[in-house]
Each structure stands twice: as structure tokens, then as C-alpha cells.
Design an enzyme around this catalytic site. Sequence first.
Site, mmCIF file in Angstrom:
data_model
loop_
_atom_site.group_PDB
_atom_site.id
_atom_site.type_symbol
_atom_site.label_atom_id
_atom_site.label_comp_id
_atom_site.label_asym_id
_atom_site.label_seq_id
_atom_site.Cartn_x
_atom_site.Cartn_y
_atom_site.Cartn_z
ATOM 1 N N ASP A 51 -15.058 -3.446 -1.662
ATOM 2 C CA ASP A 51 -14.642 -3.182 -0.284
ATOM 3 C C ASP A 51 -15.893 -2.977 0.549
ATOM 4 O O ASP A 51 -16.653 -2.034 0.301
ATOM 5 C CB ASP A 51 -13.747 -1.944 -0.225
ATOM 6 C CG ASP A 51 -12.565 -2.049 -1.184
ATOM 7 O OD1 ASP A 51 -12.044 -3.171 -1.347
ATOM 8 O OD2 ASP A 51 -12.176 -1.025 -1.775
ATOM 9 N N ASP A 66 0.859 -1.182 0.000
ATOM 10 C CA ASP A 66 0.000 0.000 0.000
ATOM 11 C C ASP A 66 0.895 1.231 0.000
ATOM 12 O O ASP A 66 1.789 1.355 0.847
ATOM 13 C CB ASP A 66 -0.897 0.015 1.238
ATOM 14 C CG ASP A 66 -2.016 -1.011 1.156
ATOM 15 O OD1 ASP A 66 -2.112 -1.707 0.122
ATOM 16 O OD2 ASP A 66 -2.784 -1.127 2.128
#
Length: 242
Positions: free
Chosen positions: A129, A8
Amino acid sequence: MILYPAIDLKEGHCVRLLQGDMQKATIFNDDPAAQAAAFEAQGFTALHVVDLDGAFAGKPMNAAAVDAILARVKMSVQLGGGIRDEATIEAWLGKGIARVIIGTAAVRDPDLVRRAAARFPGKIAVGIDAKDGFVAVEGWAKTAQLSAVELGKKFEDAGVAALIYTDIARDGGLTGLNIDATLALAKAVHIPVIASGGLASLADIERLTAPDCAILAGAISGRALYDGRIDPAKALALLRKD
């Protein structure tokens, strides 16, 4: 089943967040390309990269770091975060990204997914998500009135390569994957599903080798790989036996 280590990106650094909160970022490596190379050396064949700043900004914000990763490794790289139009998709695929992940735009502009999947077969994934079962968008800052299964079914006939399902409540928390919700999605669609959010131990990896998880295409691990809770060699060996 493919195990994807996660990188990330926040302000050029390799970080992990807790439940998507940018204020709860832990820097694990200042050199994302070096981290990618380390994962490749450990035997991983595919990498999951997210441009966190891009997810909030709606456009790529860590292009230099992604370019450096692509220049450093031979492994397949899938990328999400801030990918909201065809020009951005085309640009990333042209640079060597194996698969782009469309998240917010899949909710806001489903036709973009269909056009892109038709134009770039096998190269488009949808990131689903979920927060309490409902889809979250814009860096998980907002929740749409749409369930994960409803969103997945929208792309049943679109030629999407994969659905990447993340349970936000578990992401970065090392509490284990939400197997029930992930399998519910996988059973509801004919698109390959990749599990994400909460993978914490070799026991979780073993759980993925159970017969009921055979319908899953892969899983993503972040923090547990960085802090040593999951041994890469043992994890990959378990999945090879599967």
C-alpha cells in the site's frame, strides 16, 4: 485477468473508505455475507476481503463476518487486515481462506512472509500500500522509508503468490488506477501483481485489457461496483475477451 470485488469490514459492516480514513466510512451493506453472495451471483469467481479494524488492531477483529462469508459462498476468498503471525495465517487457511494478504508484517517482519510462503505454497500474498510511492503500514496510519518496488523485490525469491498494489491517494476516490506505478512494480519483479485503488469506470477496465497491462494478474474494485459506475456483466465480459 481476474477482477476482484472488494468487501471491507468495519464493525461487522461492509463499508468503503476514502483514502483509508476510518472516519470517512460509508456503509454499503450491513450483511457482508449477503454482499458476497450477490457478487458471486453476478459472476465473480474471487473475492477480496479486508478486515479494516484488524489492520489497525494488529489482530483479526471481524472474524464472525469473515466466517459468515466463507459459509455463504463457494468463490475463492483472499483476506487481509491484522494478519501478523503464522498462527493467524494457519487459522484462516484452515477455515477455507484461499489466500492471506500480509501487509504491515511484510515490512516489519519480512521473514514471516518467507516462512509462510514456504509453509503454505501459493497461499501468501503481500499487500503493498503506497502513499506518494512509499509503503504505508498499520492501516495506512504510518509510512515506512521503503518504496513499493524495494518492498516487492525483497520477496522475489520467497515464493509469494501475488503482490497487491494499492495507491492510497486513489483508493475510494474513483479517480482511476495508478497504472504507471502499478506497471513499474510489475516490471520490476517476477511476482504476479494485482492492481487496486481508484478503479472507477468501464474505461478503466478497458485500459486493463491493453497490451501493456497483460503482465498484471488482476484488479480490485470496490466503490465503483457498489454505486453502479461499473456494470459487473460488462466488466467481466471485457476481461474475458482480453
